[in-house]
Design a protein around this motif. Structure first.
Motif, PDB file in Angstrom:
ATOM      1  N   ALA A  39       0.853  -1.186   0.000  1.00 51.15           N
ATOM      2  CA  ALA A  39       0.000   0.000   0.000  1.00 51.15           C
ATOM      3  C   ALA A  39       0.887   1.234   0.000  1.00 51.15           C
ATOM      4  O   ALA A  39       1.987   1.213   0.559  1.00 51.15           O
ATOM      5  CB  ALA A  39      -0.906   0.003   1.221  1.00 51.15           C
ATOM      6  N   THR A  41      -8.945   3.149  -2.265  1.00 49.43           N
ATOM      7  CA  THR A  41      -8.374   4.453  -1.946  1.00 49.43           C
ATOM      8  C   THR A  41      -8.993   5.081  -0.710  1.00 49.43           C
ATOM      9  O   THR A  41     -10.147   4.810  -0.369  1.00 49.43           O
ATOM     10  CB  THR A  41      -8.525   5.415  -3.130  1.00 49.43           C
ATOM     11  OG1 THR A  41      -9.906   5.454  -3.533  1.00 49.43           O
ATOM     12  CG2 THR A  41      -7.659   4.980  -4.307  1.00 49.43           C
ATOM     13  N   TYR A  42      -8.208   5.920  -0.071  1.00 51.81           N
ATOM     14  CA  TYR A  42      -8.607   6.618   1.140  1.00 51.81           C
ATOM     15  C   TYR A  42      -8.116   8.057   1.004  1.00 51.81           C
ATOM     16  O   TYR A  42      -7.013   8.288   0.516  1.00 51.81           O
ATOM     17  CB  TYR A  42      -7.961   5.968   2.375  1.00 51.81           C
ATOM     18  CG  TYR A  42      -8.197   4.484   2.462  1.00 51.81           C
ATOM     19  CD1 TYR A  42      -7.405   3.593   1.741  1.00 51.81           C
ATOM     20  CD2 TYR A  42      -9.211   3.965   3.265  1.00 51.81           C
ATOM     21  CE1 TYR A  42      -7.624   2.222   1.813  1.00 51.81           C
ATOM     22  CE2 TYR A  42      -9.434   2.600   3.344  1.00 51.81           C
ATOM     23  CZ  TYR A  42      -8.629   1.742   2.608  1.00 51.81           C
ATOM     24  OH  TYR A  42      -8.848   0.388   2.668  1.00 51.81           O
ATOM     25  N   PRO A  99      -2.224  -1.541   7.561  1.00 52.22           N
ATOM     26  CA  PRO A  99      -3.483  -0.904   7.140  1.00 52.22           C
ATOM     27  C   PRO A  99      -3.844   0.406   7.825  1.00 52.22           C
ATOM     28  O   PRO A  99      -4.898   0.984   7.531  1.00 52.22           O
ATOM     29  CB  PRO A  99      -4.518  -1.986   7.481  1.00 52.22           C
ATOM     30  CG  PRO A  99      -3.925  -2.706   8.633  1.00 52.22           C
ATOM     31  CD  PRO A  99      -2.445  -2.703   8.409  1.00 52.22           C
ATOM     32  N   ASN A 126       2.903   4.709  10.295  1.00 48.97           N
ATOM     33  CA  ASN A 126       2.664   3.454   9.601  1.00 48.97           C
ATOM     34  C   ASN A 126       3.532   3.299   8.357  1.00 48.97           C
ATOM     35  O   ASN A 126       3.515   2.269   7.717  1.00 48.97           O
ATOM     36  CB  ASN A 126       1.189   3.382   9.221  1.00 48.97           C
ATOM     37  CG  ASN A 126       0.812   2.135   8.452  1.00 48.97           C
ATOM     38  OD1 ASN A 126       1.024   1.022   8.912  1.00 48.97           O
ATOM     39  ND2 ASN A 126       0.274   2.331   7.265  1.00 48.97           N
ATOM     40  N   TYR A 127       4.283   4.330   8.011  1.00 50.44           N
ATOM     41  CA  TYR A 127       5.037   4.334   6.758  1.00 50.44           C
ATOM     42  C   TYR A 127       6.530   4.262   7.049  1.00 50.44           C
ATOM     43  O   TYR A 127       7.035   4.969   7.924  1.00 50.44           O
ATOM     44  CB  TYR A 127       4.708   5.594   5.962  1.00 50.44           C
ATOM     45  CG  TYR A 127       3.264   5.621   5.519  1.00 50.44           C
ATOM     46  CD1 TYR A 127       2.259   6.044   6.379  1.00 50.44           C
ATOM     47  CD2 TYR A 127       2.899   5.185   4.245  1.00 50.44           C
ATOM     48  CE1 TYR A 127       0.929   6.034   5.991  1.00 50.44           C
ATOM     49  CE2 TYR A 127       1.581   5.187   3.839  1.00 50.44           C
ATOM     50  CZ  TYR A 127       0.598   5.606   4.722  1.00 50.44           C
ATOM     51  OH  TYR A 127      -0.709   5.602   4.325  1.00 50.44           O
ATOM     52  N   GLY A 132       1.099   5.656   0.300  1.00 47.06           N
ATOM     53  CA  GLY A 132       0.426   6.852   0.784  1.00 47.06           C
ATOM     54  C   GLY A 132       1.039   8.114   0.216  1.00 47.06           C
ATOM     55  O   GLY A 132       2.193   8.116  -0.215  1.00 47.06           O
ATOM     56  N   SER A 161       3.546   1.925   2.876  1.00 44.53           N
ATOM     57  CA  SER A 161       2.836   1.574   4.102  1.00 44.53           C
ATOM     58  C   SER A 161       3.298   0.228   4.656  1.00 44.53           C
ATOM     59  O   SER A 161       3.539  -0.714   3.912  1.00 44.53           O
ATOM     60  CB  SER A 161       1.337   1.522   3.816  1.00 44.53           C
ATOM     61  OG  SER A 161       0.636   1.033   4.923  1.00 44.53           O
ATOM     62  N   ALA A 201      -4.245   7.511   0.372  1.00 46.49           N
ATOM     63  CA  ALA A 201      -3.513   6.256   0.265  1.00 46.49           C
ATOM     64  C   ALA A 201      -4.252   5.322  -0.677  1.00 46.49           C
ATOM     65  O   ALA A 201      -5.451   5.492  -0.941  1.00 46.49           O
ATOM     66  CB  ALA A 201      -3.350   5.612   1.641  1.00 46.49           C
ATOM     67  N   TYR A 220      -3.581   3.496   7.361  1.00 45.70           N
ATOM     68  CA  TYR A 220      -3.127   4.398   6.306  1.00 45.70           C
ATOM     69  C   TYR A 220      -3.080   5.861   6.722  1.00 45.70           C
ATOM     70  O   TYR A 220      -2.302   6.629   6.170  1.00 45.70           O
ATOM     71  CB  TYR A 220      -4.025   4.249   5.080  1.00 45.70           C
ATOM     72  CG  TYR A 220      -4.051   2.842   4.535  1.00 45.70           C
ATOM     73  CD1 TYR A 220      -5.256   2.185   4.305  1.00 45.70           C
ATOM     74  CD2 TYR A 220      -2.874   2.170   4.263  1.00 45.70           C
ATOM     75  CE1 TYR A 220      -5.283   0.892   3.806  1.00 45.70           C
ATOM     76  CE2 TYR A 220      -2.892   0.875   3.766  1.00 45.70           C
ATOM     77  CZ  TYR A 220      -4.102   0.240   3.537  1.00 45.70           C
ATOM     78  OH  TYR A 220      -4.123  -1.024   3.052  1.00 45.70           O
ATOM     79  N   TYR A 221      -3.892   6.259   7.672  1.00 45.89           N
ATOM     80  CA  TYR A 221      -3.924   7.658   8.076  1.00 45.89           C
ATOM     81  C   TYR A 221      -2.803   8.011   9.047  1.00 45.89           C
ATOM     82  O   TYR A 221      -2.579   9.175   9.344  1.00 45.89           O
ATOM     83  CB  TYR A 221      -5.277   7.981   8.722  1.00 45.89           C
ATOM     84  CG  TYR A 221      -6.443   7.825   7.782  1.00 45.89           C
ATOM     85  CD1 TYR A 221      -7.062   6.596   7.600  1.00 45.89           C
ATOM     86  CD2 TYR A 221      -6.941   8.924   7.075  1.00 45.89           C
ATOM     87  CE1 TYR A 221      -8.125   6.448   6.730  1.00 45.89           C
ATOM     88  CE2 TYR A 221      -8.016   8.790   6.215  1.00 45.89           C
ATOM     89  CZ  TYR A 221      -8.597   7.545   6.042  1.00 45.89           C
ATOM     90  OH  TYR A 221      -9.656   7.407   5.188  1.00 45.89           O
ATOM     91  N   SER A 252      -4.488   1.030  -1.371  1.00 43.09           N
ATOM     92  CA  SER A 252      -4.090  -0.306  -0.949  1.00 43.09           C
ATOM     93  C   SER A 252      -3.494  -1.079  -2.121  1.00 43.09           C
ATOM     94  O   SER A 252      -3.540  -0.637  -3.273  1.00 43.09           O
ATOM     95  CB  SER A 252      -5.298  -1.050  -0.391  1.00 43.09           C
ATOM     96  OG  SER A 252      -6.184  -1.399  -1.444  1.00 43.09           O
TER      97      SER A 252
END
Length: 122
Positions: A33, A57-58, A101, A108-109, A35, A98, A50, A103-104, A52
């Motif tokens: 994933a 998408t998010y 999960p 996480n990155y 971002g 990522s 982001a 993503y926000y 996946s």
């Protein structure tokens, strides 16, 4: 070692569009994933959106409906299409890989590109 290289930034008038690209190397891109984040002068880095590994998408509320993230696994590339740009979109935009999960979550990155400058004039 993962390398991410962004491109496509520049100067644009309010209401205009830009498409940013992020090319990845050194890792199985299709299973990761990705971002997009941005950082304006004097502000903290913030989540933009982001995508996946499967293409879901998010987006941050501030860009929803204006920005679109897509990916081309054959080219190891993720894109950020930005439409109806506003002066408050001015920032350095960076892509990142990522780890999971969340993503926000900035934490996480684990791999980041150097970023590309986007400037929107009023």
């Amino acid at each position: 070692q993962v390398q991410l290289v962004e491109s496509g930034g520049g100067l644009v008038q309010a209401g205009g569009s830009l498409r940013l690209s992020c090319v990845a190397s050194g890792r199985t891109f299709s299973s990761s994933a990705m971002g997009w984040f941005r950082q304006a002068p004097g502000k903290e880095r913030e989540f933009v959106g982001a995508i996946s590994w499967s293409g879901i998408t998010y987006y941050a509320d501030s860009v929803k409906g204006r920005f679109t993230i897509s990916r081309d696994n054959a080219k190891n590339t993720v894109y950020l299409q930005m439409n109806n740009l506003k002066p408050e979109d001015t920032a350095v935009y960076s892509c990142a890989v990522s780890k999971g999960p969340s993503y926000y979550d900035l934490g996480n990155y684990d791999y980041w590109g150097q970023g590309t400058q986007v400037t929107v004039s009023s």
